[in-house]
Design a protein around this motif. Structure first.
Motif, PDB file in Angstrom:
ATOM      1  N   TRP A 110       0.809  -1.218   0.000  1.00 47.11           N
ATOM      2  CA  TRP A 110       0.000   0.000   0.000  1.00 47.11           C
ATOM      3  C   TRP A 110       0.843   1.269   0.000  1.00 47.11           C
ATOM      4  N   GLY A 111       2.173   1.139   0.003  1.00 47.89           N
ATOM      5  CA  GLY A 111       3.047   2.300  -0.127  1.00 47.89           C
ATOM      6  C   GLY A 111       3.532   2.925   1.163  1.00 47.89           C
ATOM      7  N   TYR A 112       3.559   2.158   2.250  1.00 49.26           N
ATOM      8  CA  TYR A 112       3.980   2.677   3.556  1.00 49.26           C
ATOM      9  C   TYR A 112       5.325   2.102   3.958  1.00 49.26           C
ATOM     10  N   ASP A 113       6.054   2.874   4.752  1.00 44.35           N
ATOM     11  CA  ASP A 113       7.223   2.373   5.469  1.00 44.35           C
ATOM     12  C   ASP A 113       6.787   2.115   6.900  1.00 44.35           C
ATOM     13  N   ARG A 114       7.050   0.906   7.392  1.00 43.85           N
ATOM     14  CA  ARG A 114       6.720   0.617   8.792  1.00 43.85           C
ATOM     15  C   ARG A 114       7.727   1.346   9.663  1.00 43.85           C
ATOM     16  N   VAL A 115       7.217   2.170  10.583  1.00 41.62           N
ATOM     17  CA  VAL A 115       8.099   2.976  11.421  1.00 41.62           C
ATOM     18  C   VAL A 115       8.017   2.608  12.897  1.00 41.62           C
ATOM     19  N   ASP A 116       6.995   1.854  13.272  1.00 40.53           N
ATOM     20  CA  ASP A 116       6.851   1.511  14.692  1.00 40.53           C
ATOM     21  C   ASP A 116       5.820   0.412  14.864  1.00 40.53           C
ATOM     22  N   ASP A 117       5.758  -0.134  16.067  1.00 40.29           N
ATOM     23  CA  ASP A 117       4.721  -1.076  16.494  1.00 40.29           C
ATOM     24  C   ASP A 117       4.201  -0.583  17.837  1.00 40.29           C
ATOM     25  N   ILE A 118       2.909  -0.683  18.012  1.00 46.75           N
ATOM     26  CA  ILE A 118       2.311  -0.445  19.321  1.00 46.75           C
ATOM     27  C   ILE A 118       1.874  -1.812  19.843  1.00 46.75           C
ATOM     28  N   ILE A 119       2.178  -2.085  21.082  1.00 47.63           N
ATOM     29  CA  ILE A 119       1.779  -3.349  21.701  1.00 47.63           C
ATOM     30  C   ILE A 119       0.661  -3.065  22.698  1.00 47.63           C
ATOM     31  N   TRP A 120      -0.450  -3.797  22.542  1.00 44.38           N
ATOM     32  CA  TRP A 120      -1.545  -3.730  23.504  1.00 44.38           C
ATOM     33  C   TRP A 120      -1.421  -4.950  24.417  1.00 44.38           C
ATOM     34  N   VAL A 121      -1.098  -4.717  25.674  1.00 44.48           N
ATOM     35  CA  VAL A 121      -1.058  -5.779  26.671  1.00 44.48           C
ATOM     36  C   VAL A 121      -2.457  -5.877  27.258  1.00 44.48           C
ATOM     37  N   ARG A 147     -12.347  -6.288  26.081  1.00 43.63           N
ATOM     38  CA  ARG A 147     -13.807  -6.175  26.096  1.00 43.63           C
ATOM     39  C   ARG A 147     -14.379  -7.130  25.062  1.00 43.63           C
ATOM     40  N   ASP A 148     -15.285  -6.673  24.223  1.00 38.71           N
ATOM     41  CA  ASP A 148     -15.884  -7.536  23.209  1.00 38.71           C
ATOM     42  C   ASP A 148     -14.850  -7.980  22.177  1.00 38.71           C
ATOM     43  N   THR A 149     -15.201  -8.996  21.400  1.00 39.14           N
ATOM     44  CA  THR A 149     -14.339  -9.459  20.319  1.00 39.14           C
ATOM     45  C   THR A 149     -13.988  -8.302  19.400  1.00 39.14           C
ATOM     46  N   SER A 150     -12.714  -8.141  19.126  1.00 37.78           N
ATOM     47  CA  SER A 150     -12.183  -7.105  18.224  1.00 37.78           C
ATOM     48  C   SER A 150     -12.364  -5.679  18.734  1.00 37.78           C
ATOM     49  N   HIS A 151     -12.769  -5.503  19.966  1.00 39.41           N
ATOM     50  CA  HIS A 151     -12.923  -4.161  20.535  1.00 39.41           C
ATOM     51  C   HIS A 151     -11.555  -3.701  21.022  1.00 39.41           C
ATOM     52  N   LYS A 152     -10.947  -2.810  20.268  1.00 36.28           N
ATOM     53  CA  LYS A 152      -9.603  -2.343  20.580  1.00 36.28           C
ATOM     54  C   LYS A 152      -9.650  -1.296  21.692  1.00 36.28           C
ATOM     55  N   PRO A 153      -8.516  -1.049  22.348  1.00 35.17           N
ATOM     56  CA  PRO A 153      -8.517  -0.112  23.476  1.00 35.17           C
ATOM     57  C   PRO A 153      -8.792   1.324  23.041  1.00 35.17           C
ATOM     58  N   ASP A 154      -9.590   2.016  23.828  1.00 35.38           N
ATOM     59  CA  ASP A 154      -9.920   3.417  23.521  1.00 35.38           C
ATOM     60  C   ASP A 154      -8.683   4.311  23.529  1.00 35.38           C
ATOM     61  N   GLU A 155      -7.658   3.913  24.247  1.00 37.30           N
ATOM     62  CA  GLU A 155      -6.447   4.729  24.340  1.00 37.30           C
ATOM     63  C   GLU A 155      -5.804   5.005  22.989  1.00 37.30           C
ATOM     64  N   ILE A 156      -6.027   4.125  22.020  1.00 38.24           N
ATOM     65  CA  ILE A 156      -5.410   4.308  20.704  1.00 38.24           C
ATOM     66  C   ILE A 156      -5.896   5.597  20.038  1.00 38.24           C
ATOM     67  N   TYR A 157      -7.157   5.961  20.266  1.00 38.99           N
ATOM     68  CA  TYR A 157      -7.699   7.177  19.638  1.00 38.99           C
ATOM     69  C   TYR A 157      -7.026   8.433  20.192  1.00 38.99           C
ATOM     70  N   GLY A 158      -6.768   8.451  21.503  1.00 39.84           N
ATOM     71  CA  GLY A 158      -6.057   9.587  22.095  1.00 39.84           C
ATOM     72  C   GLY A 158      -4.637   9.685  21.582  1.00 39.84           C
ATOM     73  N   MET A 159      -3.968   8.545  21.443  1.00 36.10           N
ATOM     74  CA  MET A 159      -2.606   8.541  20.913  1.00 36.10           C
ATOM     75  C   MET A 159      -2.573   9.119  19.502  1.00 36.10           C
ATOM     76  N   ILE A 160      -3.525   8.692  18.687  1.00 33.39           N
ATOM     77  CA  ILE A 160      -3.563   9.153  17.296  1.00 33.39           C
ATOM     78  C   ILE A 160      -3.876  10.641  17.237  1.00 33.39           C
ATOM     79  N   GLU A 161      -4.808  11.100  18.052  1.00 31.65           N
ATOM     80  CA  GLU A 161      -5.153  12.525  18.041  1.00 31.65           C
ATOM     81  C   GLU A 161      -3.976  13.384  18.496  1.00 31.65           C
ATOM     82  N   ARG A 162      -3.234  12.911  19.483  1.00 35.16           N
ATOM     83  CA  ARG A 162      -2.060  13.676  19.925  1.00 35.16           C
ATOM     84  C   ARG A 162      -0.971  13.694  18.847  1.00 35.16           C
TER      85      ARG A 162
END
Length: 200
Positions: A72-83, A133-148
């Motif tokens: 898709w034309g991206y360079d992978r620059v990082d990984d976020i780990i959800w524990v 939480r539910d199946t495939s329900h990702k952590p809400d914290e990711i949205y704050g990280m992206i907005e910042r």
């Protein structure tokens, strides 16, 4: 894939994309999955020229996710780990995924494309510790990280569900309840193409 292709033509370009694809992980899941080739051919690259992608991957899909970023034309620059934790904030020891070892974490690959501007480096770390939480329900914290990282920009979530919808994001997914458009330019393009009725 079909619901995505119908809408991708009218939504324009985005600075941030987040996707939690329905990977075929060879397990019984409460939703349909996509083949690896369907993922490769989604055309994600058409909705972004300069920006970031956050791609959630499961154990089996980590290498495929890296391949998709390159396609898709991206360079992978990082990984976020959800524990993953339980309600008592203890580590999950008996996950529902994992063929050899139970998975107590998930990866979110971070890619960059082009030359994004006006973003903030170094505000967050690459680790989220949050309750499952539910199946495939990702952590809400990711949205704050992206907005910042990229404040006030256009953001797109692919494969979203009702629990994923966020203000100032466009969320696409075949498990959403109807069409709710907030951005005036997207509304005009959508209704010019499809009228008031839904195109599916």
């Amino acid at each position: 894939k079909q619901w995505y292709q119908r809408r991708v033509r009218v939504i324009g370009k985005f600075t941030v994309i987040m996707a939690d694809p329905p990977w075929d992980i060879h397990m019984e899941l409460p939703y349909g999955t996509m083949t690896d080739d369907e993922m490769r051919n989604m055309g994600v690259e058409t909705v972004q020229d300069d920006g970031f992608i956050f791609l959630w991957v499961t154990g089996r899909a980590v290498e495929l996710g890296r391949e998709l970023l390159a396609i898709w034309g991206y360079d992978r620059v990082d990984d976020i780990i959800w524990v993953k934790t339980n309600q008592l904030q203890r580590l999950i020891r008996t996950g529902r995924t994992g063929h050899w070892i139970n998975h107590g974490k998930e990866h979110c690959l971070v890619g960059v494309k082009g030359n994004p501007k006006n973003f903030n480096r170094g505000l967050d770390c690459d680790l989220i510790v949050s309750e499952v939480r539910d199946t495939s329900h990702k952590p809400d914290e990711i949205y704050g990280m992206i907005e910042r990282l990229s404040p006030g920009t256009r953001k797109l979530e692919l494969f979203g569900r009702e629990h994923n919808t966020q203000n100032n994001w466009l969320t696409l997914g075949n498990q959403l309840d109807g069409v709710h458009l907030e951005w005036e330019d997207v509304k005009q393009k959508y209704f010019a193409r499809y009228g008031m009725s839904l195109p599916f």
